[in-house]
Scaffold this active site. Structure first.
Site, PDB file in Angstrom:
ATOM      1  N   GLN A 114      -4.766  -4.885   7.043  1.00 38.00           N
ATOM      2  CA  GLN A 114      -5.793  -6.087   6.817  1.00 38.00           C
ATOM      3  C   GLN A 114      -5.699  -7.276   7.496  1.00 38.00           C
ATOM      4  O   GLN A 114      -6.745  -7.888   7.044  1.00 38.00           O
ATOM      5  CB  GLN A 114      -5.548  -6.068   5.265  1.00 38.00           C
ATOM      6  CG  GLN A 114      -5.644  -4.753   4.127  1.00 38.00           C
ATOM      7  CD  GLN A 114      -6.892  -3.973   4.409  1.00 38.00           C
ATOM      8  OE1 GLN A 114      -7.986  -4.818   4.704  1.00 38.00           O
ATOM      9  NE2 GLN A 114      -7.102  -3.078   3.792  1.00 38.00           N
ATOM     10  N   ASP A 127       3.048  -4.521   8.060  1.00 37.12           N
ATOM     11  CA  ASP A 127       1.810  -3.680   7.911  1.00 37.12           C
ATOM     12  C   ASP A 127       0.575  -4.733   8.097  1.00 37.12           C
ATOM     13  O   ASP A 127       0.135  -5.411   7.232  1.00 37.12           O
ATOM     14  CB  ASP A 127       1.922  -3.209   6.489  1.00 37.12           C
ATOM     15  CG  ASP A 127       0.613  -2.389   6.242  1.00 37.12           C
ATOM     16  OD1 ASP A 127      -0.467  -2.469   6.840  1.00 37.12           O
ATOM     17  OD2 ASP A 127       0.515  -1.765   5.119  1.00 37.12           O
ATOM     18  N   HIS A 172       0.876  -1.226   0.043  1.00 43.14           N
ATOM     19  CA  HIS A 172      -0.052   0.026  -0.044  1.00 43.14           C
ATOM     20  C   HIS A 172       0.833   1.448  -0.083  1.00 43.14           C
ATOM     21  O   HIS A 172       2.020   1.148   0.490  1.00 43.14           O
ATOM     22  CB  HIS A 172      -0.825   0.072   1.229  1.00 43.14           C
ATOM     23  CG  HIS A 172      -1.912   0.719   1.422  1.00 43.14           C
ATOM     24  ND1 HIS A 172      -1.706   2.292   1.881  1.00 43.14           N
ATOM     25  CD2 HIS A 172      -3.163   0.822   1.024  1.00 43.14           C
ATOM     26  CE1 HIS A 172      -2.689   2.830   1.712  1.00 43.14           C
ATOM     27  NE2 HIS A 172      -3.849   2.020   1.539  1.00 43.14           N
ATOM     28  N   LYS A 211     -10.231   0.152  10.721  1.00 40.30           N
ATOM     29  CA  LYS A 211     -10.305  -1.358   9.976  1.00 40.30           C
ATOM     30  C   LYS A 211     -10.875  -2.720  10.880  1.00 40.30           C
ATOM     31  O   LYS A 211     -11.128  -3.502  10.383  1.00 40.30           O
ATOM     32  CB  LYS A 211      -9.273  -1.718   9.149  1.00 40.30           C
ATOM     33  CG  LYS A 211      -8.789  -0.680   8.275  1.00 40.30           C
ATOM     34  CD  LYS A 211      -7.785  -0.931   7.245  1.00 40.30           C
ATOM     35  CE  LYS A 211      -7.129   0.090   6.370  1.00 40.30           C
ATOM     36  NZ  LYS A 211      -7.821   0.697   5.426  1.00 40.30           N
ATOM     37  N   CYS A 261      -4.574   2.547  -3.634  1.00 36.47           N
ATOM     38  CA  CYS A 261      -3.475   3.034  -3.073  1.00 36.47           C
ATOM     39  C   CYS A 261      -2.446   2.002  -3.527  1.00 36.47           C
ATOM     40  O   CYS A 261      -1.573   1.545  -2.535  1.00 36.47           O
ATOM     41  CB  CYS A 261      -3.386   3.238  -1.506  1.00 36.47           C
ATOM     42  SG  CYS A 261      -4.431   4.763  -1.151  1.00 36.47           S
TER      43      CYS A 261
END
Ligand SMILES: Cc1ncc(COP(=O)(O)O)c(C=O)c1O
Length: 411
Positions: free
Chosen positions: A208, A205, A128, A231, A369
């Site tokens: 998600q 990261d 991203h 999220k 993104c």
């Protein structure tokens, strides 16, 4: 012991989310955009209201009842996040605005101190922009270089290339856990193990993954991990950075201001220990409390159950979509996160997303993104359906019907 997925009352869970009762263009809302931001359960909304009605005060500085209450609740939330991530202690958790800010903190603070000209930061082609642009900025500042693990056509990482990429110049390997465009789940523990064996720090990261599957930073063996509360059922504007104590303690503040100092003279200041020296200014107190409430809510369902439920929705969607004319689904054929990105010959992603919206279906169209990844796949963008535990198989079936109608409409 975790409940099996079938013992979770998924339809009762839906009624915990007031917004799911909304209508869009006269249709019942189907919200398939949780990868962008999730919806919020009443438990989180109530925790925010309760905070403002009974606790609101600034933290750490006040000697009155409300300030102590707010400070305790804020620090309890830090402990809750530490537990949730399996961190060794709450001192390893820095509250931030979210994944983007967490990564910028590491790039500026760790990168500013340790990166030198000629050093390499290893990323992947599926990152991203949040896990790419901050590294471009620091690399330009210090003369470091970026290197990338390629993505194969099936949306997985070309792991066989790792040994030749993890050379002596590499100082940090930053990669996503779950791809927000492809749904690919990267083998985080294996990547961290290989990086550590090469003396390279890792940043995961988890934007998600943090709300979607079980994860434990000590088992994964990462040095940093970043995620966003919004999220995973929490409010916007709150998230966290996990930093392994030894690494976090070795890096300087990146923003200056109140809250993060021990003493200040007109000439210079001394700073608190981690994590407080990374939290300049009044933090998002309500957000941190909302994040702890979201964690309580998610854990009461169970992350393993959520993962299984989401995977079933994604699998069902892929089966139905594969039968549609001119459909190309991106990402791995096997296990994936709750994300299905696709392109249809007949229609541009933006037109399809607008068409779906008119039927009450919230999808997302564009580059997500991930501009370099889209370029690699030769696409201007994709349409993305992203699921969460409050979505149902019936909603997925309705999406397939709408996509079928789109094929006819745009033919
Ligand atoms: C994989 C990934 N990383 C980072 C981000 C950035 O998250 P935020 O905008 O909450 O900082 C996102 C958001 O979509 C994402 O999907």
């Amino acid at each position: 012991m975790d409940k099996p997925r079938d013992e979770v009352d998924w339809s009762a869970i839906r009624s915990d989310f007031p917004i799911l009762g909304e209508r869009a263009h006269g249709h019942p809302l189907i919200y398939f955009d949780s990868a962008a931001t999730s919806q919020k359960p009443r438990a989180v909304i109530d925790a925010l209201r309760d905070y403002y009605e009974h606790t609101n005060a600034n933290v750490h500085r006040g000697l009155h009842v409300l300030s102590s209450r707010a400070t305790e609740a804020y620090e309890r939330s830090r402990e809750r996040v530490a537990q949730y991530l399996g961190a060794a202690s709450a001192e390893e958790i820095v509250f931030t605005r979210g994944t983007t800010e967490s990564i910028n903190l590491v790039a500026q603070s760790w990168g500013g101190k340790f990166l030198r000209e000629g050093d390499v930061i290893l990323l992947t082609e599926m990152e991203h922009h949040s896990n790419l642009v901050p590294w471009q900025l620091i690399a330009q500042r210090v003369g470091a270089r970026l290197r990338f693990v390629p993505v194969r056509d099936d949306g997985t990482l070309a792991l066989e290339e790792l040994p030749s990429l993890l050379t002596d110049e590499v100082k940090l390997f930053a990669f996503t856990h779950v791809s927000n465009s492809l749904g690919t789940i990267n083998p985080v523990a294996e990547l961290c193990r290989k990086a550590r064996a090469a003396g390279v720090l890792t940043l995961v990261d988890a934007a998600q993954s943090a709300g979607h599957l079980p994860l434990n930073v000590q088992e994964l063996g990462c040095d940093f991990l970043a995620f966003s509360g919004h999220k995973m059922c929490a409010p916007t504007g709150i998230g966290a950075l996990y930093g392994r104590a030894e690494v976090l303690d070795s890096i300087p503040p990146w923003q200056g201001g109140g809250e993060m100092i021990v003493g200040v003279t007109l000439e210079k200041s001394t700073f608190k220990k981690a994590p407080h020296r990374f939290e300049a200014g009044t933090p998002h107190i309500a957000g941190a409390i909302g994040l702890a409430a979201a964690i309580d809510y998610i854990e009461q369902i169970g992350r393993a159950q959520i993962f299984e439920h989401d995977a079933r929705l994604a699998q069902h969607a892929i089966e139905g979509m594969t039968a549609l004319a001119g459909m190309r689904i991106l990402g791995p054929a096997g296990q994936r996160g709750a994300i299905v990105g696709f392109v249809m010959n007949a229609v541009h992603p933006h037109d399809l997303t607008t068409f779906a919206d008119r039927q009450g279906l919230a999808l997302r169209g564009g580059h997500h993104c991930n501009q370099p990844l889209m370029k690699k796949f030769g696409l201007p963008g994709t349409t993305r359906a992203s699921f969460y535990f409050y979505n149902t198989i019936e909603e997925v079936d309705r999406m397939i019907e709408i996509l079928r109608a789109a094929v006819r409409f745009f033919a």
